[in-house]
Design a protein around this motif. Sequence first.
Motif, PDB file in Angstrom:
ATOM      1  N   LYS A 109      26.772 -10.538 -23.414  1.00 59.24           N
ATOM      2  CA  LYS A 109      27.239  -9.934 -22.162  1.00 59.24           C
ATOM      3  C   LYS A 109      26.153 -10.086 -21.107  1.00 59.24           C
ATOM      4  CE  LYS A 109      28.405  -5.882 -24.043  1.00 59.24           C
ATOM      5  NZ  LYS A 109      29.027  -4.539 -24.127  1.00 59.24           N
ATOM      6  N   LYS A 110      26.388 -11.009 -20.198  1.00 60.21           N
ATOM      7  CA  LYS A 110      25.336 -11.322 -19.239  1.00 60.21           C
ATOM      8  C   LYS A 110      25.039 -10.142 -18.313  1.00 60.21           C
ATOM      9  CE  LYS A 110      27.239 -15.063 -17.695  1.00 60.21           C
ATOM     10  NZ  LYS A 110      27.405 -16.287 -16.882  1.00 60.21           N
ATOM     11  N   ASN A 111      26.060  -9.346 -18.031  1.00 61.65           N
ATOM     12  CA  ASN A 111      25.831  -8.191 -17.159  1.00 61.65           C
ATOM     13  C   ASN A 111      26.095  -6.903 -17.924  1.00 61.65           C
ATOM     14  OD1 ASN A 111      28.547  -8.564 -17.416  1.00 61.65           O
ATOM     15  ND2 ASN A 111      29.019  -7.870 -15.352  1.00 61.65           N
ATOM     16  N   CYS A 112      25.250  -6.622 -18.865  1.00 60.97           N
ATOM     17  CA  CYS A 112      25.479  -5.454 -19.697  1.00 60.97           C
ATOM     18  C   CYS A 112      25.150  -4.178 -18.924  1.00 60.97           C
ATOM     19  CB  CYS A 112      24.632  -5.535 -20.955  1.00 60.97           C
ATOM     20  SG  CYS A 112      22.872  -5.561 -20.631  1.00 60.97           S
ATOM     21  N   TYR A 113      25.553  -3.079 -19.517  1.00 55.91           N
ATOM     22  CA  TYR A 113      25.368  -1.784 -18.870  1.00 55.91           C
ATOM     23  C   TYR A 113      23.881  -1.484 -18.663  1.00 55.91           C
ATOM     24  CZ  TYR A 113      26.972   2.828 -17.550  1.00 55.91           C
ATOM     25  OH  TYR A 113      27.295   3.938 -16.838  1.00 55.91           O
ATOM     26  N   PRO A 114      23.557  -0.966 -17.487  1.00 47.47           N
ATOM     27  CA  PRO A 114      22.144  -0.665 -17.224  1.00 47.47           C
ATOM     28  C   PRO A 114      21.710   0.608 -17.934  1.00 47.47           C
ATOM     29  CG  PRO A 114      23.478   0.038 -15.381  1.00 47.47           C
ATOM     30  CD  PRO A 114      24.412  -0.650 -16.341  1.00 47.47           C
ATOM     31  N   GLY A 115      20.450   0.854 -17.899  1.00 46.31           N
ATOM     32  CA  GLY A 115      19.951   2.082 -18.498  1.00 46.31           C
ATOM     33  C   GLY A 115      18.551   1.879 -19.043  1.00 46.31           C
ATOM     34  N   LYS A 116      17.861   2.963 -19.243  1.00 47.82           N
ATOM     35  CA  LYS A 116      16.529   2.895 -19.832  1.00 47.82           C
ATOM     36  C   LYS A 116      16.323   4.067 -20.759  1.00 47.82           C
ATOM     37  CE  LYS A 116      11.606   2.790 -18.960  1.00 47.82           C
ATOM     38  NZ  LYS A 116      11.471   3.382 -20.291  1.00 47.82           N
ATOM     39  N   TRP A 117      15.794   3.768 -21.921  1.00 46.73           N
ATOM     40  CA  TRP A 117      15.544   4.798 -22.909  1.00 46.73           C
ATOM     41  C   TRP A 117      14.197   4.557 -23.545  1.00 46.73           C
ATOM     42  CZ3 TRP A 117      19.717   1.490 -22.716  1.00 46.73           C
ATOM     43  CH2 TRP A 117      20.857   2.033 -22.120  1.00 46.73           C
ATOM     44  N   PRO A 118      13.607   5.593 -24.081  1.00 44.96           N
ATOM     45  CA  PRO A 118      12.242   5.439 -24.604  1.00 44.96           C
ATOM     46  C   PRO A 118      12.164   4.518 -25.816  1.00 44.96           C
ATOM     47  CG  PRO A 118      13.140   7.614 -25.103  1.00 44.96           C
ATOM     48  CD  PRO A 118      14.081   6.973 -24.129  1.00 44.96           C
ATOM     49  N   LEU A 124      12.173   0.393  -5.531  1.00 42.99           N
ATOM     50  CA  LEU A 124      12.237  -0.403  -4.311  1.00 42.99           C
ATOM     51  C   LEU A 124      11.333  -1.632  -4.390  1.00 42.99           C
ATOM     52  CD1 LEU A 124      12.472   1.927  -1.203  1.00 42.99           C
ATOM     53  CD2 LEU A 124      13.839  -0.088  -1.735  1.00 42.99           C
ATOM     54  N   ASP A 125      10.148  -1.422  -4.896  1.00 52.71           N
ATOM     55  CA  ASP A 125       9.194  -2.534  -4.914  1.00 52.71           C
ATOM     56  C   ASP A 125       9.083  -3.165  -6.299  1.00 52.71           C
ATOM     57  OD1 ASP A 125       8.215  -0.328  -6.046  1.00 52.71           O
ATOM     58  OD2 ASP A 125       6.217  -0.446  -5.165  1.00 52.71           O
ATOM     59  N   ARG A 126      10.100  -2.960  -7.098  1.00 51.11           N
ATOM     60  CA  ARG A 126      10.021  -3.470  -8.462  1.00 51.11           C
ATOM     61  C   ARG A 126      10.458  -4.925  -8.512  1.00 51.11           C
ATOM     62  NH1 ARG A 126      13.266  -0.095 -12.650  1.00 51.11           N
ATOM     63  NH2 ARG A 126      11.755   1.446 -11.996  1.00 51.11           N
ATOM     64  N   ASP A 127       9.710  -5.729  -9.217  1.00 48.98           N
ATOM     65  CA  ASP A 127      10.121  -7.120  -9.377  1.00 48.98           C
ATOM     66  C   ASP A 127      10.294  -7.474 -10.844  1.00 48.98           C
ATOM     67  OD1 ASP A 127       7.516  -6.877  -9.977  1.00 48.98           O
ATOM     68  OD2 ASP A 127       6.839  -8.637  -8.889  1.00 48.98           O
ATOM     69  N   MET A 128      10.153  -6.493 -11.704  1.00 47.09           N
ATOM     70  CA  MET A 128      10.346  -6.741 -13.120  1.00 47.09           C
ATOM     71  C   MET A 128      11.420  -5.801 -13.659  1.00 47.09           C
ATOM     72  SD  MET A 128       8.045  -9.088 -13.941  1.00 47.09           S
ATOM     73  CE  MET A 128       7.267  -8.996 -15.559  1.00 47.09           C
ATOM     74  N   ALA A 129      12.133  -6.271 -14.653  1.00 43.47           N
ATOM     75  CA  ALA A 129      13.176  -5.458 -15.277  1.00 43.47           C
ATOM     76  C   ALA A 129      12.931  -5.399 -16.777  1.00 43.47           C
ATOM     77  CB  ALA A 129      14.550  -6.058 -14.998  1.00 43.47           C
ATOM     78  N   TYR A 130      13.494  -4.382 -17.409  1.00 46.89           N
ATOM     79  CA  TYR A 130      13.409  -4.317 -18.858  1.00 46.89           C
ATOM     80  C   TYR A 130      14.375  -5.331 -19.453  1.00 46.89           C
ATOM     81  CZ  TYR A 130      10.718  -0.103 -18.146  1.00 46.89           C
ATOM     82  OH  TYR A 130       9.744   0.776 -17.764  1.00 46.89           O
ATOM     83  N   PRO A 131      13.989  -5.931 -20.557  1.00 42.06           N
ATOM     84  CA  PRO A 131      14.858  -6.952 -21.165  1.00 42.06           C
ATOM     85  C   PRO A 131      16.023  -6.299 -21.916  1.00 42.06           C
ATOM     86  CG  PRO A 131      12.939  -6.609 -22.532  1.00 42.06           C
ATOM     87  CD  PRO A 131      12.759  -5.723 -21.328  1.00 42.06           C
ATOM     88  N   THR A 132      16.874  -7.129 -22.495  1.00 41.58           N
ATOM     89  CA  THR A 132      17.975  -6.623 -23.308  1.00 41.58           C
ATOM     90  C   THR A 132      17.654  -6.890 -24.783  1.00 41.58           C
ATOM     91  OG1 THR A 132      19.245  -8.670 -23.395  1.00 41.58           O
ATOM     92  CG2 THR A 132      19.524  -7.284 -21.442  1.00 41.58           C
TER      93      THR A 132
END
Lengths: 292, 292
Positions: A109-118, B183-191
């Motif tokens: 899924k190229k556009n998977c659901y966003p989110g962040k977890w520890p 706002l100034d982020r240029d990196m994202a967490y991977p999947t």
Amino acid sequence: MEIKTDLFLGDCENELKKLSDNCVDLIFTSPPYADQRKNTYGGIHPNKYVDWFLPITEQLFRVLKPTGTFVLNIKERVVNGERSTYVLELTLEMRKQGWLWTEEFIWHKKNCYPGKWPNRFRDAWERLLQFNKDKKFAMYQEAVMVPMGDWAKTRLKSLSETDKTRDESKVGSGFGKNISNWLDRDMAYPTNVLHLATECNNKNHSAAFPEGLPEWFIKLFTKEGDTVLDPFMGSGTTNFVANRMKRNSIGIEIIPEYYEMVKNEVHPVELYLLEPKTKYEKTQSERRIAIR
Amino acid sequence: MEIKTDLFLGDCENELKKLSDNCVDLIFTSPPYADQRKNTYGGIHPNKYVDWFLPITEQLFRVLKPTGTFVLNIKERVVNGERSTYVLELTLEMRKQGWLWTEEFIWHKKNCYPGKWPNRFRDAWERLLQFNKDKKFAMYQEAVMVPMGDWAKTRLKSLSETDKTRDESKVGSGFGKNISNWLDRDMAYPTNVLHLATECNNKNHSAAFPEGLPEWFIKLFTKEGDTVLDPFMGSGTTNFVANRMKRNSIGIEIIPEYYEMVKNEVHPVELYLLEPKTKYEKTQSERRIAIR
DNA sequence: GTTCCGCATGAATCGATAG
DNA sequence: ACTATCGATTCATGCGGAA
């Protein structure tokens, strides 16, 4: 060729019993995942999921032709920090019913659901389990080949722009390296990894999967005039795609609103309706109404 | 910081028993795949695979720190037209040993070898099963962040009203409130889908996986000075990468040729050897030799 | 006609708080 | 203790209107 779309309103297991043996070429479905979509489908507890699903797969086994294929789109959810195991257990139990676990495709899924977890990243894939009744089954590999002229383009396209950016940022990943191997070929076979984005801007209905997903498997496992079944029809994506591709299709849905919506959107000339007996007090054969 | 690489020659289960409890931060390995052919390296029959592997995972459970992680790179083979189920069964059995099945990553092999079968496409993915002893484990997510998609650049200009209102209206999952955070982020967490090409031009040794694979997990689950274990060392990819990344590592290998090869290639200053007692007639503590 | 850009939305998960 | 609900967090895509 006359293409039919038969829609059933009611409980999946019950409605399946109305179908005759060995009448379906492809079953493509995405059942409600455990404890998900509670608001619409009520949610099946992960611990009960296998027991709930096995009677249905037993019926699916019966209605599928010996040369047919069952493609199951499913993914286990996280419960208490751990992946549930019901999909693994289901696969093992289905084999006891006689199913062959032929293959497991991956839907990336190229556009998977966003989110962040520890302790976890975004979940960007789902399973597409392929089951068969027999080692010999119908498969039309040529139908899903990618034209070689477009190979590089398509292949690069399958990895999204974002992926490419990330690849280039790595050292020596050399993606174009092997392209020269293919220059003298016309067509390339795909792999068992499918790159598709979820459709998230469809105003009318929110499908669980993009049209490209059933389309690919319908191409691969059926030919024109064959019959495709989706026992968890939902918004009818599988049936609409099958119809467009000149395949007959059968859809079963328990929620009246979805059933009505699909019924109203299927092209009338090609629609057959099978509504519950209680509603119209007709026999099963009488209930097969062709609207023209 | 002094970085050590401890190499053991011998049977995996036996050698693991020489390690103390809770001493390893990350186990990354790719065990020999099940194979019907006898007398090959790792020629374990699919039916025996789970029984063969469980005593090893029991030892791995013992040596892993409570905050540690076990990443298992594995993929079931096709036997008689069907995917073997030993990976599914293994996962279920490992949970009975106390392992938590935290996650399943997918390694998408971008350049898997061409090939054609009548009823199957090329297999372009492998599993990376993540197991833990505890729900709380060490994870350094920032270490594996990836460049963000291009959309972010344009996105930031606008700061549209809807981004704020969506949060206020509480319609499901929201995007809104803390837009200023990124706002100034240029990196994202991977999947949990990794796109890596297999390495095909390695003259000396044919590794089961590219260096990028252990590298990613070593970044994610360890910090400098931590200890990485590969109980099926093979050509030593995990250990070489760990060493380069300033992690201590332990490797176990049953085939003398592989063991010798890795021993000779690890940078001498950082190598500790632990050879079988029978070979040198030394006590365990004496056998710990630092070559300088 | 292209290209650009704004925008809604999607099988999510965790931790804290409440019943 | 055990379950239910709620708030906080986070990307990428394709559409459609604008340039």
